[in-house]
Enzyme design. Structure first.
Site, PDB file in Angstrom:
ATOM      1  N   HIS A   1      12.745  -2.770  -0.723  1.00 32.51           N
ATOM      2  CA  HIS A   1      11.988  -2.225  -1.853  1.00 32.51           C
ATOM      3  C   HIS A   1      12.834  -1.144  -2.549  1.00 32.51           C
ATOM      4  O   HIS A   1      13.569  -0.406  -1.900  1.00 32.51           O
ATOM      5  CB  HIS A   1      10.658  -1.636  -1.366  1.00 32.51           C
ATOM      6  CG  HIS A   1       9.734  -1.329  -2.496  1.00 32.51           C
ATOM      7  ND1 HIS A   1       9.857  -0.184  -3.249  1.00 32.51           N
ATOM      8  CD2 HIS A   1       8.701  -2.024  -3.030  1.00 32.51           C
ATOM      9  CE1 HIS A   1       8.925  -0.194  -4.198  1.00 32.51           C
ATOM     10  NE2 HIS A   1       8.218  -1.301  -4.087  1.00 32.51           N
TER      11      HIS A   1
ATOM     12  N   GLY B   1       1.372  -2.791  -6.325  1.00 38.18           N
ATOM     13  CA  GLY B   1       1.292  -1.464  -5.730  1.00 38.18           C
ATOM     14  C   GLY B   1      -0.071  -0.849  -5.972  1.00 38.18           C
ATOM     15  O   GLY B   1      -1.054  -1.175  -5.305  1.00 38.18           O
ATOM     16  N   GLY B   2      -0.147   0.026  -6.964  1.00 39.29           N
ATOM     17  CA  GLY B   2      -1.363   0.801  -7.231  1.00 39.29           C
ATOM     18  C   GLY B   2      -2.655   0.000  -7.251  1.00 39.29           C
ATOM     19  O   GLY B   2      -3.647   0.411  -6.643  1.00 39.29           O
TER      20      GLY B   2
ATOM     21  N   GLU C   1      12.111   1.662  -3.664  1.00 38.64           N
ATOM     22  CA  GLU C   1      11.892   3.032  -3.167  1.00 38.64           C
ATOM     23  C   GLU C   1      12.712   3.285  -1.900  1.00 38.64           C
ATOM     24  O   GLU C   1      13.162   4.392  -1.655  1.00 38.64           O
ATOM     25  CB  GLU C   1      10.392   3.266  -2.932  1.00 38.64           C
ATOM     26  CG  GLU C   1       9.660   3.406  -4.265  1.00 38.64           C
ATOM     27  CD  GLU C   1       8.227   2.926  -4.276  1.00 38.64           C
ATOM     28  OE1 GLU C   1       7.636   2.737  -3.202  1.00 38.64           O
ATOM     29  OE2 GLU C   1       7.700   2.718  -5.392  1.00 38.64           O
TER      30      GLU C   1
ATOM     31  N   GLU D   1      11.279  -6.785  -8.957  1.00 38.19           N
ATOM     32  CA  GLU D   1      10.554  -5.582  -9.370  1.00 38.19           C
ATOM     33  C   GLU D   1      11.476  -4.697 -10.202  1.00 38.19           C
ATOM     34  O   GLU D   1      12.272  -3.934  -9.641  1.00 38.19           O
ATOM     35  CB  GLU D   1      10.081  -4.803  -8.135  1.00 38.19           C
ATOM     36  CG  GLU D   1       9.129  -5.571  -7.252  1.00 38.19           C
ATOM     37  CD  GLU D   1       8.254  -4.637  -6.432  1.00 38.19           C
ATOM     38  OE1 GLU D   1       7.032  -4.749  -6.556  1.00 38.19           O
ATOM     39  OE2 GLU D   1       8.790  -3.788  -5.703  1.00 38.19           O
TER      40      GLU D   1
ATOM     41  N   TRP E   1       0.818  -1.227   0.000  1.00 40.31           N
ATOM     42  CA  TRP E   1       0.000   0.000   0.000  1.00 40.31           C
ATOM     43  C   TRP E   1       0.850   1.276   0.000  1.00 40.31           C
ATOM     44  O   TRP E   1       0.308   2.371  -0.101  1.00 40.31           O
ATOM     45  CB  TRP E   1      -0.949   0.017   1.209  1.00 40.31           C
ATOM     46  CG  TRP E   1      -1.997  -1.045   1.194  1.00 40.31           C
ATOM     47  CD1 TRP E   1      -2.193  -2.014   0.240  1.00 40.31           C
ATOM     48  CD2 TRP E   1      -3.020  -1.246   2.181  1.00 40.31           C
ATOM     49  NE1 TRP E   1      -3.264  -2.803   0.583  1.00 40.31           N
ATOM     50  CE2 TRP E   1      -3.785  -2.356   1.767  1.00 40.31           C
ATOM     51  CE3 TRP E   1      -3.355  -0.606   3.371  1.00 40.31           C
ATOM     52  CZ2 TRP E   1      -4.868  -2.834   2.510  1.00 40.31           C
ATOM     53  CZ3 TRP E   1      -4.428  -1.066   4.120  1.00 40.31           C
ATOM     54  CH2 TRP E   1      -5.180  -2.176   3.687  1.00 40.31           C
ATOM     55  N   LYS E   2       2.152   1.117   0.159  1.00 40.76           N
ATOM     56  CA  LYS E   2       3.066   2.276   0.166  1.00 40.76           C
ATOM     57  C   LYS E   2       2.560   3.345   1.140  1.00 40.76           C
ATOM     58  O   LYS E   2       1.988   2.999   2.167  1.00 40.76           O
ATOM     59  CB  LYS E   2       3.268   2.792  -1.266  1.00 40.76           C
ATOM     60  CG  LYS E   2       3.759   1.671  -2.193  1.00 40.76           C
ATOM     61  CD  LYS E   2       4.241   2.149  -3.537  1.00 40.76           C
ATOM     62  CE  LYS E   2       4.708   0.922  -4.350  1.00 40.76           C
ATOM     63  NZ  LYS E   2       5.269   1.293  -5.662  1.00 40.76           N
TER      64      LYS E   2
HETATM   65  P1  13P Z   1       2.889  -0.660  -8.957  1.00 43.19           P
HETATM   66  O1  13P Z   1       2.084  -1.916  -8.989  1.00 43.19           O
HETATM   67  O2  13P Z   1       2.117   0.555  -8.558  1.00 43.19           O
HETATM   68  O3  13P Z   1       3.690  -0.491 -10.215  1.00 43.19           O
HETATM   69  O4  13P Z   1       3.975  -0.845  -7.767  1.00 43.19           O
HETATM   70  C1  13P Z   1       4.735  -1.985  -7.720  1.00 43.19           C
HETATM   71  C2  13P Z   1       5.469  -2.019  -6.440  1.00 43.19           C
HETATM   72  O5  13P Z   1       6.369  -1.249  -6.203  1.00 43.19           O
HETATM   73  C3  13P Z   1       5.038  -3.012  -5.430  1.00 43.19           C
HETATM   74  O6  13P Z   1       5.960  -3.091  -4.399  1.00 43.19           O
END
Ligand code: 13P
Length: 251
Positions: free
Chosen positions: A95, A234-235, A97, A167, A10-11
């Protein structure tokens, strides 16, 4: 037989009411799915509330990060033991990020993986190349370096509680999914590296997830690849219907 894992990262989204709305919407849509290991990874502040909401459902709880010390004078950090206390069974480590914006390195990722495994958590260990690295044909070197660095000092036994998430950074949040072939090639390479380090019994059992713009309409093609064992989403995990469609893709 490797049980697929579909995990929602969910970031930095969802306050408590929003998180509860999402998870309460998700539960009835996935309640009959025992074929897939279903995981959601909310922000720290809503972990305990989400834990209560998922009680009795097939959904498991992950955190998105942790520190490697159990306790001490480390202002602002959260330890694996505290994640267990909040109800987590899983944690995402490394991750892109975190690597990109928060200075995480293979060495700190390795410490976090070890501490998480010691606390009994299952680790979703993320690796992946940037666009520049892919264009420079460094993808396989980058994956191997991240894998070897992150797994350094772990036993084959410990790897039973590690799930790898491939990823590609250029596919995250861009709507640009790796093709099924690109993903399969990377996954097969990763399984080969793990096999070289730990033997094929360990690598055959290792779940390797794909992450990067996974959506209801591309999950089937990805999951049809022999070395893709699930997804880190993610999204599309921020909406109950789309995440459930991904979870239930073959059901
Ligand atoms: P998205 O599915 O938004 O591209 O993000 C992928 C992600 O970073 C899951 O950890």
């Amino acid at each position: 037989m490797r049980k697929p894992v579909i995990a929602g990262n969910w970031k930095l989204y969802k306050t408590t009411p929003e998180a509860l709305e999402l998870v309460n919407g998700l539960k009835p849509l996935v309640v009959n799915n025992s074929r897939v290991e279903i995981v959601v990874a909310p922000v720290f502040t809503v972990l305990a509330s989400v834990k209560q909401a998922i009680a009795g459902s097939p959904v498991s709880l992950a955190a998105q990060n942790c520190y490697w010390e159990e306790e001490g004078a480390f202002t602002g950090e959260v330890s694996p033991k505290m994640l267990v206390d909040a109800g987590c069974t899983h944690v995402i480590i490394g991750h892109s990020e975190r690597r990109q914006y928060f200075g995480e390195t293979d060495a700190t990722v390795n410490k976090k993986i070890k501490a998480s495994l010691n606390a009994g958590l299952t680790v979703l260990f993320c690796i992946g190349e940037t666009l520049a690295e892919r264009e420079a044909e460094q993808t396989l070197d980058v994956l191997k370096t991240q894998l070897c660095g992150g797994l350094e000092g772990l036993s084959g036994e410990q790897l039973a509680k590690v799930v790898i998430a491939y990823e590609p950074v250029w596919a995250i949040g861009t709507g640009k999914t790796a093709t099924n072939d690109q993903a399969q090639d990377a996954h097969s390479f990763i399984r080969g590296v793990v096999g070289g380090l730990y033997g094929t019994a360990v690598s055959d059992a290792m779940r390797i997830l794909y992450g990067g713009s996974v959506k209801p309409d591309n999950i089937k093609g990805l999951m049809a690849q022999p070395d893709i064992d699930g997804a880190l989403v993610g999204g599309a995990s921020l909406n109950a219907e789309s995440f459930a469609a991904i979870v239930n893709h073959q059901a």
